[in-house]
Design a protein around this motif. Sequence first.
Motif, PDB file in Angstrom:
ATOM      1  N   GLU A  90      -4.519 -12.263  25.679  1.00 57.98           N
ATOM      2  CA  GLU A  90      -4.720 -13.555  26.326  1.00 57.98           C
ATOM      3  C   GLU A  90      -4.299 -13.553  27.795  1.00 57.98           C
ATOM      4  OE1 GLU A  90      -6.265 -15.975  25.044  1.00 57.98           O
ATOM      5  OE2 GLU A  90      -6.363 -15.375  22.937  1.00 57.98           O
ATOM      6  N   GLY A  91      -3.291 -12.747  28.154  1.00 55.18           N
ATOM      7  CA  GLY A  91      -2.785 -12.771  29.528  1.00 55.18           C
ATOM      8  C   GLY A  91      -2.181 -14.091  29.908  1.00 55.18           C
ATOM      9  N   ASN A  92      -1.681 -14.816  28.913  1.00 59.76           N
ATOM     10  CA  ASN A  92      -1.134 -16.152  29.150  1.00 59.76           C
ATOM     11  C   ASN A  92      -0.172 -16.480  28.011  1.00 59.76           C
ATOM     12  OD1 ASN A  92      -1.354 -19.245  28.491  1.00 59.76           O
ATOM     13  ND2 ASN A  92      -1.912 -19.050  30.658  1.00 59.76           N
ATOM     14  N   VAL A  93       1.052 -16.896  28.346  1.00 57.86           N
ATOM     15  CA  VAL A  93       2.068 -17.132  27.324  1.00 57.86           C
ATOM     16  C   VAL A  93       1.672 -18.277  26.406  1.00 57.86           C
ATOM     17  CG1 VAL A  93       4.460 -17.864  26.948  1.00 57.86           C
ATOM     18  CG2 VAL A  93       3.946 -16.170  28.711  1.00 57.86           C
ATOM     19  N   THR A  94       1.138 -19.366  26.978  1.00 51.83           N
ATOM     20  CA  THR A  94       0.779 -20.536  26.172  1.00 51.83           C
ATOM     21  C   THR A  94      -0.330 -20.202  25.179  1.00 51.83           C
ATOM     22  OG1 THR A  94       1.408 -22.009  27.991  1.00 51.83           O
ATOM     23  CG2 THR A  94       0.011 -22.938  26.254  1.00 51.83           C
ATOM     24  N   LEU A 153       5.230  -5.398  31.834  1.00 52.41           N
ATOM     25  CA  LEU A 153       4.069  -5.607  30.964  1.00 52.41           C
ATOM     26  C   LEU A 153       3.062  -6.581  31.555  1.00 52.41           C
ATOM     27  CD1 LEU A 153       5.831  -5.678  27.467  1.00 52.41           C
ATOM     28  CD2 LEU A 153       4.650  -3.767  28.558  1.00 52.41           C
ATOM     29  N   LEU A 154       3.492  -7.789  31.896  1.00 58.39           N
ATOM     30  CA  LEU A 154       2.615  -8.776  32.520  1.00 58.39           C
ATOM     31  C   LEU A 154       3.288  -9.295  33.784  1.00 58.39           C
ATOM     32  CD1 LEU A 154       1.478 -10.802  29.375  1.00 58.39           C
ATOM     33  CD2 LEU A 154       0.020  -9.328  30.752  1.00 58.39           C
ATOM     34  N   ILE A 155       2.537  -9.332  34.861  1.00 60.69           N
ATOM     35  CA  ILE A 155       3.070  -9.854  36.116  1.00 60.69           C
ATOM     36  C   ILE A 155       2.105 -10.891  36.662  1.00 60.69           C
ATOM     37  CG2 ILE A 155       4.354  -7.750  36.673  1.00 60.69           C
ATOM     38  CD1 ILE A 155       2.073  -6.953  38.526  1.00 60.69           C
ATOM     39  N   ARG A 156       2.593 -11.718  37.540  1.00 59.45           N
ATOM     40  CA  ARG A 156       1.761 -12.780  38.093  1.00 59.45           C
ATOM     41  C   ARG A 156       0.778 -12.217  39.116  1.00 59.45           C
ATOM     42  NH1 ARG A 156       2.936 -17.518  36.281  1.00 59.45           N
ATOM     43  NH2 ARG A 156       5.005 -18.010  35.480  1.00 59.45           N
ATOM     44  N   GLY A 157      -0.481 -12.638  38.995  1.00 56.26           N
ATOM     45  CA  GLY A 157      -1.519 -12.255  39.952  1.00 56.26           C
ATOM     46  C   GLY A 157      -2.231 -13.494  40.456  1.00 56.26           C
ATOM     47  N   GLN A 213      12.094  -9.924  25.273  1.00 57.64           N
ATOM     48  CA  GLN A 213      12.532  -8.821  24.405  1.00 57.64           C
ATOM     49  C   GLN A 213      11.641  -7.587  24.586  1.00 57.64           C
ATOM     50  OE1 GLN A 213      12.709 -11.420  20.666  1.00 57.64           O
ATOM     51  NE2 GLN A 213      14.323  -9.929  20.284  1.00 57.64           N
ATOM     52  N   LEU A 214      10.349  -7.817  24.690  1.00 54.27           N
ATOM     53  CA  LEU A 214       9.416  -6.706  24.848  1.00 54.27           C
ATOM     54  C   LEU A 214       9.632  -5.984  26.177  1.00 54.27           C
ATOM     55  CD1 LEU A 214       6.272  -8.514  23.414  1.00 54.27           C
ATOM     56  CD2 LEU A 214       7.223  -6.388  22.510  1.00 54.27           C
ATOM     57  N   ARG A 215       9.898  -6.747  27.218  1.00 60.10           N
ATOM     58  CA  ARG A 215      10.163  -6.133  28.514  1.00 60.10           C
ATOM     59  C   ARG A 215      11.409  -5.255  28.461  1.00 60.10           C
ATOM     60  NH1 ARG A 215       8.636 -11.572  32.018  1.00 60.10           N
ATOM     61  NH2 ARG A 215       6.517 -10.909  32.602  1.00 60.10           N
ATOM     62  N   GLU A 216      12.430  -5.729  27.765  1.00 58.90           N
ATOM     63  CA  GLU A 216      13.651  -4.935  27.623  1.00 58.90           C
ATOM     64  C   GLU A 216      13.375  -3.679  26.806  1.00 58.90           C
ATOM     65  OE1 GLU A 216      16.610  -7.446  25.928  1.00 58.90           O
ATOM     66  OE2 GLU A 216      16.697  -8.804  27.656  1.00 58.90           O
ATOM     67  N   ILE A 274      -1.422 -10.620  35.022  1.00 61.19           N
ATOM     68  CA  ILE A 274      -2.203  -9.388  34.932  1.00 61.19           C
ATOM     69  C   ILE A 274      -1.346  -8.286  34.315  1.00 61.19           C
ATOM     70  CG2 ILE A 274      -3.708  -9.966  36.868  1.00 61.19           C
ATOM     71  CD1 ILE A 274      -2.018  -8.160  38.615  1.00 61.19           C
ATOM     72  N   ARG A 275      -2.006  -7.323  33.674  1.00 56.78           N
ATOM     73  CA  ARG A 275      -1.298  -6.245  32.983  1.00 56.78           C
ATOM     74  C   ARG A 275      -0.775  -5.206  33.981  1.00 56.78           C
ATOM     75  NH1 ARG A 275      -6.108  -4.848  28.700  1.00 56.78           N
ATOM     76  NH2 ARG A 275      -6.067  -6.763  27.472  1.00 56.78           N
ATOM     77  N   THR A 276       0.385  -4.671  33.684  1.00 54.49           N
ATOM     78  CA  THR A 276       0.870  -3.515  34.426  1.00 54.49           C
ATOM     79  C   THR A 276       0.121  -2.276  33.922  1.00 54.49           C
ATOM     80  OG1 THR A 276       2.598  -2.988  32.827  1.00 54.49           O
ATOM     81  CG2 THR A 276       3.163  -4.574  34.585  1.00 54.49           C
ATOM     82  N   PRO A 277       0.208  -1.151  34.644  1.00 54.56           N
ATOM     83  CA  PRO A 277      -0.445   0.078  34.143  1.00 54.56           C
ATOM     84  C   PRO A 277       0.020   0.464  32.742  1.00 54.56           C
ATOM     85  CG  PRO A 277       0.148   0.344  36.453  1.00 54.56           C
ATOM     86  CD  PRO A 277       0.730  -0.972  36.018  1.00 54.56           C
ATOM     87  N   ARG A 278       1.311   0.278  32.452  1.00 51.55           N
ATOM     88  CA  ARG A 278       1.821   0.592  31.109  1.00 51.55           C
ATOM     89  C   ARG A 278       1.164  -0.305  30.066  1.00 51.55           C
ATOM     90  NH1 ARG A 278       2.886   3.308  26.935  1.00 51.55           N
ATOM     91  NH2 ARG A 278       4.883   3.054  25.879  1.00 51.55           N
ATOM     92  N   ALA A 279       1.010  -1.588  30.392  1.00 51.75           N
ATOM     93  CA  ALA A 279       0.374  -2.517  29.465  1.00 51.75           C
ATOM     94  C   ALA A 279      -1.085  -2.155  29.245  1.00 51.75           C
ATOM     95  CB  ALA A 279       0.508  -3.944  29.988  1.00 51.75           C
ATOM     96  N   GLU A 280      -1.772  -1.698  30.298  1.00 50.20           N
ATOM     97  CA  GLU A 280      -3.168  -1.283  30.154  1.00 50.20           C
ATOM     98  C   GLU A 280      -3.281  -0.123  29.176  1.00 50.20           C
ATOM     99  OE1 GLU A 280      -5.942  -2.416  31.036  1.00 50.20           O
ATOM    100  OE2 GLU A 280      -5.503  -3.907  32.556  1.00 50.20           O
TER     101      GLU A 280
END
Length: 337
Positions: free
Chosen positions: A52-56, A84-88, A75-78, A93-99
Amino acid sequence: MSKSHVARGKSRVPTRRKPRVAPAPSQPSNTGLDLSGVNLNLVVALDALLTEGNVTRAAARVGITQSAMSHALRQLREQFGDALLIRGRGGMIRTPRAEQLAAPLHRGLLEVQRALRNESVFEARTSARRFTIASGDYFAAALLPPLLEMFDDEAPRVDLTIRPLVVSQVEAQLESGEVDLVIGAYPDPAPALRQQKLFTEDFVCVVRRDNALVKEELDLETYLRLPHVLVSPRGEGAGAVDIALERLGRSRRIGLRIPYFLTAAISMVRSNHVLTAPRRLAELFLDLCPLRILPPPVSLRPFDVLQVWHERFDDEPAHRWLRGMVSRAAAAPRDER
């Protein structure tokens, strides 16, 4: 002393044993996470977040509160040591690791779901499954009315999501299960993709019903004098009409270039524009707007409309059911015009 006596004497000498060395404790691997410590609920949350790329929206997809999903993301980031997801500009948007994680993670969860369900048959009437189809607005508009009517009758709890068709992403989306089917004029699918022809489509011209410039028939000269509407999802490039006219050494004036078929029809109800469109879609326009259909004065090649899926889902009962429903919707009788 005899040799046998010496041999027996040697046999009674105790053998000295080497001290046993305890094995070194195994070190945790740095190549990935220890699955024994992974919370499956977090994996499901991660899949929803990356999809979804969106928390809600991810929270709604999983059925938890937004605050619970935000806590899961922390928790997932830790756990992954990655944002994982950053603001664009357009949202998260996904980080390379998330992709790297997104497709195999989604594919793995689908395999787990199928293994746990162990479906030998698909009970459409009681299933609450959601399917996702990628399609342009024309193909969706042409097939959704009969398809949803059949869903109401045969699968009242099955839901459907229609997503935009992005050709460059088709194979990956179908392989991962992110998209169940692609419907459209999709040429030369990759070897791992399967296809079925739903119907062959031809073109017609659409004008407003009281367009005084158009008589009972639409001749080529009148056709070329009228301003044209061109539906162009990408906003550029020539249409099938332009290619056919070029073979005749002629050209047309495009008065409106627009990415949406439905808006194209509505825009014509008070103008003298002409739209050349697939027949099934044009027939739907007649129910919505005061328009009429005429044969085009230029020869336009028909095209096949296909449903496309990945070979991994050839034999999945639910997927076979969906493909059968789409095929039936494509073959459903249409109103005589």
